[in-house]
Design a protein around this motif. Structure first.
Motif, mmCIF file in Angstrom:
data_model
loop_
_atom_site.group_PDB
_atom_site.id
_atom_site.type_symbol
_atom_site.label_atom_id
_atom_site.label_comp_id
_atom_site.label_asym_id
_atom_site.label_seq_id
_atom_site.Cartn_x
_atom_site.Cartn_y
_atom_site.Cartn_z
ATOM 1 N N ALA A 3 51.405 54.680 43.241
ATOM 2 C CA ALA A 3 52.179 55.821 42.760
ATOM 3 C C ALA A 3 53.424 55.317 42.033
ATOM 4 O O ALA A 3 54.096 54.405 42.504
ATOM 5 C CB ALA A 3 52.575 56.723 43.919
ATOM 6 N N ILE A 4 53.696 55.929 40.885
ATOM 7 C CA ILE A 4 54.855 55.569 40.068
ATOM 8 C C ILE A 4 55.627 56.850 39.792
ATOM 9 O O ILE A 4 55.048 57.842 39.331
ATOM 10 C CB ILE A 4 54.414 54.959 38.729
ATOM 11 C CG1 ILE A 4 53.464 53.781 38.961
ATOM 12 C CG2 ILE A 4 55.618 54.544 37.889
ATOM 13 C CD1 ILE A 4 52.607 53.452 37.763
ATOM 14 N N HIS A 5 56.922 56.829 40.059
ATOM 15 C CA HIS A 5 57.784 57.978 39.793
ATOM 16 C C HIS A 5 58.661 57.607 38.601
ATOM 17 O O HIS A 5 59.422 56.637 38.666
ATOM 18 C CB HIS A 5 58.616 58.325 41.020
ATOM 19 C CG HIS A 5 57.779 58.523 42.242
ATOM 20 N ND1 HIS A 5 56.905 59.590 42.388
ATOM 21 C CD2 HIS A 5 57.622 57.770 43.358
ATOM 22 C CE1 HIS A 5 56.278 59.482 43.537
ATOM 23 N NE2 HIS A 5 56.698 58.383 44.154
ATOM 24 N N VAL A 6 58.522 58.377 37.528
ATOM 25 C CA VAL A 6 59.168 58.047 36.261
ATOM 26 C C VAL A 6 60.091 59.166 35.819
ATOM 27 O O VAL A 6 59.723 60.339 35.875
ATOM 28 C CB VAL A 6 58.103 57.843 35.152
ATOM 29 C CG1 VAL A 6 58.754 57.404 33.848
ATOM 30 C CG2 VAL A 6 57.031 56.884 35.578
ATOM 31 N N THR A 7 61.274 58.778 35.361
ATOM 32 C CA THR A 7 62.169 59.708 34.685
ATOM 33 C C THR A 7 62.124 59.345 33.215
ATOM 34 O O THR A 7 62.406 58.194 32.842
ATOM 35 C CB THR A 7 63.608 59.598 35.227
ATOM 36 O OG1 THR A 7 63.585 59.829 36.643
ATOM 37 C CG2 THR A 7 64.525 60.611 34.547
ATOM 38 N N ASP A 8 61.735 60.304 32.371
ATOM 39 C CA ASP A 8 61.636 60.005 30.942
ATOM 40 C C ASP A 8 63.005 60.120 30.271
ATOM 41 O O ASP A 8 64.015 60.412 30.930
ATOM 42 C CB ASP A 8 60.576 60.874 30.256
ATOM 43 C CG ASP A 8 60.915 62.355 30.194
ATOM 44 O OD1 ASP A 8 62.093 62.744 30.368
ATOM 45 O OD2 ASP A 8 59.972 63.149 29.960
ATOM 46 N N ARG A 9 63.059 59.887 28.975
ATOM 47 C CA ARG A 9 64.338 59.886 28.247
ATOM 48 C C ARG A 9 65.013 61.248 28.237
ATOM 49 O O ARG A 9 66.224 61.334 28.079
ATOM 50 C CB ARG A 9 64.122 59.393 26.829
ATOM 51 C CG ARG A 9 63.826 57.919 26.781
ATOM 52 C CD ARG A 9 63.725 57.411 25.368
ATOM 53 N NE ARG A 9 63.403 55.998 25.381
ATOM 54 C CZ ARG A 9 62.534 55.430 24.574
ATOM 55 N NH1 ARG A 9 61.895 56.150 23.672
ATOM 56 N NH2 ARG A 9 62.303 54.145 24.659
ATOM 57 N N ALA A 10 64.256 62.313 28.413
ATOM 58 C CA ALA A 10 64.829 63.663 28.447
ATOM 59 C C ALA A 10 65.305 64.039 29.843
ATOM 60 O O ALA A 10 65.864 65.113 30.043
ATOM 61 C CB ALA A 10 63.799 64.676 27.948
ATOM 62 N N GLY A 11 65.058 63.157 30.822
ATOM 63 C CA GLY A 11 65.474 63.433 32.191
ATOM 64 C C GLY A 11 64.416 64.101 33.044
ATOM 65 O O GLY A 11 64.657 64.386 34.215
ATOM 66 N N ALA A 12 63.233 64.348 32.459
ATOM 67 C CA ALA A 12 62.144 64.964 33.220
ATOM 68 C C ALA A 12 61.518 63.928 34.148
ATOM 69 O O ALA A 12 61.322 62.777 33.765
ATOM 70 C CB ALA A 12 61.083 65.526 32.274
ATOM 71 N N LYS A 13 61.218 64.350 35.359
ATOM 72 C CA LYS A 13 60.611 63.465 36.349
ATOM 73 C C LYS A 13 59.115 63.732 36.412
ATOM 74 O O LYS A 13 58.689 64.889 36.425
ATOM 75 C CB LYS A 13 61.252 63.677 37.709
ATOM 76 C CG LYS A 13 62.721 63.286 37.721
ATOM 77 C CD LYS A 13 63.329 63.474 39.093
ATOM 78 C CE LYS A 13 64.804 63.185 39.093
ATOM 79 N NZ LYS A 13 65.151 61.791 39.021
#
Length: 105
Positions: A3-13
């Motif tokens: 499992a990978i939890h990512v925050t993108d450049r727009a701040g969306a998780k």
């Protein structure tokens, strides 16, 4: 699966899963999560730059000199948490890792 939890450049998780053995860059690129990966994972650009949550940095192998050099050229380099996602190979020990995609240079 890892499992990978990512925050993108727009701040969306977002949370995604991947097979152990893949690189983090491959997963982020394939899931279209802000990683350009122009060099295809050859550690010759910084278009897959991420920040690894400090709780996870000790579980990663040390940066190679090539990775360190590429990161230091980025205006968004953070000495403690910056990594090139092409250099992070997923293992079961990284299950649940939290990362944030760095701003583009």
């Amino acid at each position: 699966m890892v499992a990978i939890h990512v925050t993108d450049r727009a701040g969306a998780k977002k949370s995604v899963e991947a097979k152990a053995g893949s690189t983090l860059m491959e997963i982020l690129r394939d899931k279209d999560i802000d990683v350009e990966a122009i060099c295809g994972g050859c550690c010759s650009c910084a278009t897959c730059h991420i920040y690894v949550d400090p709780a996870w940095t000790a579980k990663l192998p040390a940066r190679t000199s090539d990775e360190q050099e590429m990161l230091q050229e980025s205006s968004h380099y953070k000495p403690e948490t910056s990594r090139l996602s092409c250099q992070v190979r997923l293992t079961d020990a990284l299950n649940g890792i939290d990362v944030t995609v760095a701003p583009s240079d």
